[in-house]
Design a protein around this motif. Structure first.
Motif, short mmCIF file in Angstrom:
data_model
loop_
_atom_site.label_atom_id
_atom_site.label_comp_id
_atom_site.label_asym_id
_atom_site.label_seq_id
_atom_site.Cartn_x
_atom_site.Cartn_y
_atom_site.Cartn_z
N ALA A 45 41.63 40.56 42.14
CA ALA A 45 41.47 41.94 42.62
C ALA A 45 42.59 42.83 42.10
N GLY A 46 43.82 42.33 42.12
CA GLY A 46 44.95 43.12 41.65
C GLY A 46 44.90 43.45 40.18
N SER B 140 35.04 33.68 37.72
CA SER B 140 34.76 35.04 38.21
C SER B 140 35.71 36.07 37.62
N GLY B 141 36.98 35.71 37.40
CA GLY B 141 37.95 36.68 36.90
C GLY B 141 37.65 37.15 35.49
N ALA B 142 37.24 36.24 34.62
CA ALA B 142 36.94 36.60 33.23
C ALA B 142 35.69 37.46 33.12
N MET B 143 34.80 37.35 34.10
CA MET B 143 33.53 38.08 34.05
C MET B 143 33.50 39.23 35.05
N GLY C 125 31.29 32.80 29.27
CA GLY C 125 30.70 33.85 30.09
C GLY C 125 31.13 35.23 29.64
N ALA C 126 32.41 35.38 29.27
CA ALA C 126 32.90 36.68 28.80
C ALA C 126 32.25 37.06 27.47
N ILE C 127 31.99 36.07 26.62
CA ILE C 127 31.28 36.34 25.36
C ILE C 127 29.86 36.82 25.65
N ALA C 128 29.18 36.12 26.56
CA ALA C 128 27.79 36.48 26.88
C ALA C 128 27.70 37.89 27.47
N LEU C 129 28.66 38.27 28.27
CA LEU C 129 28.65 39.59 28.91
C LEU C 129 28.98 40.72 27.95
N GLY C 130 29.92 40.48 27.06
CA GLY C 130 30.45 41.56 26.24
C GLY C 130 31.57 42.28 26.97
N PRO D 165 39.46 40.15 31.77
CA PRO D 165 40.36 41.03 32.53
C PRO D 165 41.58 40.35 33.13
N VAL D 166 41.47 39.07 33.49
CA VAL D 166 42.60 38.40 34.16
C VAL D 166 43.25 37.32 33.29
N GLY D 167 42.76 37.12 32.08
CA GLY D 167 43.34 36.11 31.20
C GLY D 167 42.98 34.69 31.57
N ALA D 168 41.85 34.49 32.25
CA ALA D 168 41.47 33.14 32.72
C ALA D 168 41.23 32.18 31.56
N SER D 169 40.66 32.66 30.47
CA SER D 169 40.40 31.79 29.32
C SER D 169 41.69 31.21 28.77
N SER D 170 42.74 32.02 28.75
CA SER D 170 44.02 31.56 28.22
C SER D 170 44.78 30.71 29.23
#
Length: 419
Positions: A32-33, A113-116, A187-192, A330-335
């Motif tokens: 959220a932050g 959820s954070g990445a998407m 998921g982030a790739i699929a969303l754009g 948005p939150v760097g979850a992939s990394s």
């Protein structure tokens, strides 16, 4: 005395489960932050959904898929809510062990959820959260913690014949975090990317989150919860050996966290001229993710090295995924969870004091770690591609442009966090 021993171990297991459950609000506040205020209710709601849906499905089916069939085959048998098929080898109550495993399952699902965030349809989020908890996590969990082929230590098993060692993931760098990170990446790739994230020349634009205060509190909570995540995976405190092991894991977990934070702070200070709080928060998490596989197997110095490496690599991984690959996370979850989960798993094969390549034990154990992380993450990537692009094709994964611009809170939930 045996009853007292099992009683102590049961209390420790359930206390650890409580700590891991408390990571859910940590993830919620952190995500959220790092995102905008107009989507806060949506972020918080999704973190509740992960645990609600995951708990029901893991009790009904996932526990059997993960721990059934004595670890044999691609997947165990569904248990339909019946726990009588399983007896814990240390005599721990099966209901308590189910709860302990449930909170780990929920953690893997919530990473995504954070990445998407900020652009995903809520109903489709519920759908993919169901499928992650029901199939994706329990299947690779069956290969590892469920007694499957990656951790089969019998003399004639595939891993022992090939490497002379089994795959090692004490608390989930691979099983939980890398799987969540890979799914987040796909998921982030699929969303754009979010609207306005890249200009017409493809240059990345920063979209600041609305509250670093919430994000910092979330990281503190996650750090606290990790003392259940890693030490709790020992599942016992009743003997001297158990007490020494749990204390060692506490120390290595904390050293990796602080080393990760210090490394990221130093790199951002040098690279950007100012130390970045937002990146340092992720650096702490990177160290925690990295140490989770080998927290029982490496020395305190080894833990600090893992944290330092993860903290440095994190900065460049976030920059590469964002600026070069143009994948908006948005939150760097992939990394944090993906890249550092992989790194930590591999570095366990190098730095484990018993069997590590850097300790003169040869490369067999490192080979087992390489194979393990490859097959686990290939499974997550393949399942994620089918899941996310399937949803995108069939029902649509992303909200309409107007909803994204004005915020998901009102359009998806009819209420806002801030009024």
């Amino acid at each position: 005395m045996e009853d007292l021993s099992i009683g102590l171990n049961t209390v420790w297991m359930l206390l650890a489960a409580m700590l891991v459950f408390f990571m859910q609000p940590g993830f919620a506040l952190c995500e959220a932050g790092f995102t905008r205020s107009k989507n806060t209710a949506n972020i918080l709601f999704k973190n509740f959904v992960d645990f609600m849906v995951g708990s029901l499905l893991f009790w009904l089916f996932g526990f059997g898929f993960m721990f059934g069939s004595n670890g044999e085959g691609f997947i165990g048998m569904p248990n339909f809510g019946d726990l009588s098929f399983y007896t814990h080898p240390a005599g721990l109550p099966v209901e308590g062990f189910l709860m302990f495993q449930t909170v780990f399952c929920a953690t893997s699902a919530t990473i995504v959820s954070g990445a998407m965030a900020e652009r995903t349809k809520f109903n489709m989020y519920v759908v993919y959260s169901i499928l992650i908890s029901l199939f994706i996590y329990p299947i690779e969990g069956h290969w590892t913690w469920g007694g499957g082929w990656l951790m089969n230590g019998e003399a004639d098993s595939f891993m022992m014949r090939t490497f002379g060692a089994t795959f090692h993931d004490f608390a989930g760098s691979a099983v939980v975090h890398s799987v969540g990170g890979v799914l987040a990446f796909v998921g982030a790739i699929a969303l754009g990317p979010r609207l306005g994230k890249y200009d017409k020349h493809g240059k990345s634009r920063a979209i600041p989150g609305h509250s670093l205060t919430l994000a910092a509190l979330g990281v503190f909570i996650l750090w606290f919860g990790w003392f259940g995540f890693n030490p709790g995976s020992q599942l016992a405190v009743s003997t001297e050996a158990d007490r020494v092991a749990v204390s060692h894991v506490f120390l290595t977990t904390n050293l990796a966290a602080v080393a990760g934070g210090v490394a990221t702070m130093a790199v951002t200070w040098f690279k950007y001229g100012k130390p970045s709080l937002s990146l340092t928060l992720n650096g702490i998490l990177a160290g925690l993710v990295g140490i989770t596989a080998g927290c029982d197997a490496v020395s305190p110095a080894g833990a600090a090295i893992i944290g330092l490496v993860c903290g440095v690599v994190l900065v460049y991984a976030i920059e590469f995924i964002d600026a070069k690959l143009h994948i908006d996370d948005p939150v760097g979850a992939s990394s944090v969870h993906g890249v550092c989960g992989i790194l930590g798993t591999l570095m366990t094969g190098l730095l484990a004091t018993d069997g590590g390549a850097f300790y003169g034990a040869g490369w067999g154990f490192f080979g087992a770690q390489c194979l393990g992380i490859v097959v686990i993450d290939l499974w997550a990537a393949a399942a994620g591609l089918v899941l996310f692009f399937g949803i995108k094709k069939i029902a649509g994964l992303r909200v309409d442009k107007r909803i994204e611009e004005e915020g998901l809170d009102i359009y998806e939930h009819g209420e806002q966090c801030y009024n």
